[in-house]
Design an enzyme around this catalytic site. Sequence first.
Site, PDB file in Angstrom:
ATOM      1  N   ARG A 135       0.848  -1.188   0.000  1.00 18.98           N
ATOM      2  CA  ARG A 135       0.000   0.000   0.000  1.00 18.98           C
ATOM      3  C   ARG A 135       0.888   1.244   0.000  1.00 18.98           C
ATOM      4  NH1 ARG A 135      -3.217  -2.857  -1.614  1.00 18.98           N
ATOM      5  NH2 ARG A 135      -5.333  -3.278  -0.905  1.00 18.98           N
TER       6      ARG A 135
ATOM      7  N   GLU B 285      -4.303   7.265  -5.395  1.00 21.09           N
ATOM      8  CA  GLU B 285      -4.342   6.569  -6.690  1.00 21.09           C
ATOM      9  C   GLU B 285      -5.510   7.082  -7.519  1.00 21.09           C
ATOM     10  OE1 GLU B 285      -4.163   2.366  -5.861  1.00 21.09           O
ATOM     11  OE2 GLU B 285      -2.144   2.550  -5.017  1.00 21.09           O
TER      12      GLU B 285
ATOM     13  N   HIS C 207      -0.952  -0.100  -9.829  1.00 22.33           N
ATOM     14  CA  HIS C 207      -1.587  -1.017  -8.859  1.00 22.33           C
ATOM     15  C   HIS C 207      -2.089  -2.294  -9.556  1.00 22.33           C
ATOM     16  CE1 HIS C 207      -3.814  -1.161  -4.745  1.00 22.33           C
ATOM     17  NE2 HIS C 207      -3.452  -2.374  -5.144  1.00 22.33           N
TER      18      HIS C 207
HETATM   19  C1  MLT Z   1      -5.657  -6.297  -3.054  1.00 16.24           C
HETATM   20  O1  MLT Z   1      -5.525  -5.871  -1.889  1.00 16.24           O
HETATM   21  O2  MLT Z   1      -6.284  -7.328  -3.292  1.00 16.24           O
HETATM   22  C2  MLT Z   1      -5.056  -5.524  -4.193  1.00 16.24           C
HETATM   23  O3  MLT Z   1      -4.004  -4.753  -3.765  1.00 16.24           O
HETATM   24  C3  MLT Z   1      -6.034  -4.575  -4.790  1.00 16.24           C
HETATM   25  C4  MLT Z   1      -6.753  -5.078  -5.971  1.00 16.24           C
HETATM   26  O4  MLT Z   1      -6.206  -5.043  -7.081  1.00 16.24           O
HETATM   27  O5  MLT Z   1      -7.913  -5.457  -5.830  1.00 16.24           O
END
Ligand code: MLT
Length: 301
Positions: free
Chosen positions: A228, A257, A275
């Site tokens: 994060r 973001e 991300h």
């Molecule tokens: C997660 O926490 O699953 C990922 O960082 C965020 C995602 O792409 O859903």
Amino acid sequence: MNKYKILITDKIHDEGKKYLISNGFEIKEILNPTEEELVKIIKDFHVLIVRSSTKVTRKVIDNAYNLKIIGRAGVGLDNIDLDAAREKNIKVLNSPESSSIAVAELTLLFILSALRRLPDAHFSVKSRKWEKSKFMGRELALKKVGIIGYGRIGREVAKRLKAFETEVFIFDPFVKKEDNFVSSLEELFNMCHIVTIHTPLNQSTENMINRNLLEKARKGIILVNTSRGKIINEDDLLWALNEGIVSIACLDVFSKEPPENYELLSHPNVILTPHIGAQTEEAQSKASLILAKKICEEIGG
Ligand code: MLT
């Protein structure tokens, strides 16, 4: 058809949606609503499914008169007000089993790309240059790599790093200590050539990587963050990049973001992705299906 209505506000894989529909749930998809929009419509739904973009705030939860479940297709729960959900007896479900391999593989990709300066080499050839001598890289073998957080993802990263003949060191105050554990972040940053972050965001990890720590780091460290953004203080990282303390920062996540710290984004020694740690066909299919099954177990189907 069962009596439950599901609202999906972030794009999730079709697998999970199909499973829920085949179990009689009615699904409505309204992608990326604002908080105000969500507040207006949430009362009509029994289940809300999100990924990381939708912020499930106290205000949303206070208006969710019929909500029984908040489902997070993925791992991190930092976009959900967990206290507010608990107070209203709303169950929060996620699918942390889904994306460990995807995130671990992106981490390795970042590390190798940083060592060989892959993005720069790629764009150099694309712009019709042939700068072979400029791209003298470094090998991963025999490097000391520090992992912050030894949960599901940290363990997958460690497994893969061992195959590259690295020395792996771990910092995690919450798991049983093994031989290669260090007792402080300072020690980890001081001894390792590469450090990669795999902890959740919470009060104790926010701004955990800051100037105070980076001042004690081994000069030229490579820093990788696929967890994060808010775990790193971005202004302090920029300072450390300018000082050469961090030689390359590989960032998949940002304090905001899409990110807005343009000085950091345009720095020549950062490698960036939007991300996408969990963004693989396999991880997303698993994330949505595991979550769908958990929802069905919880409220029937
Ligand atoms: C997660 O926490 O699953 C990922 O960082 C965020 C995602 O792409 O859903």
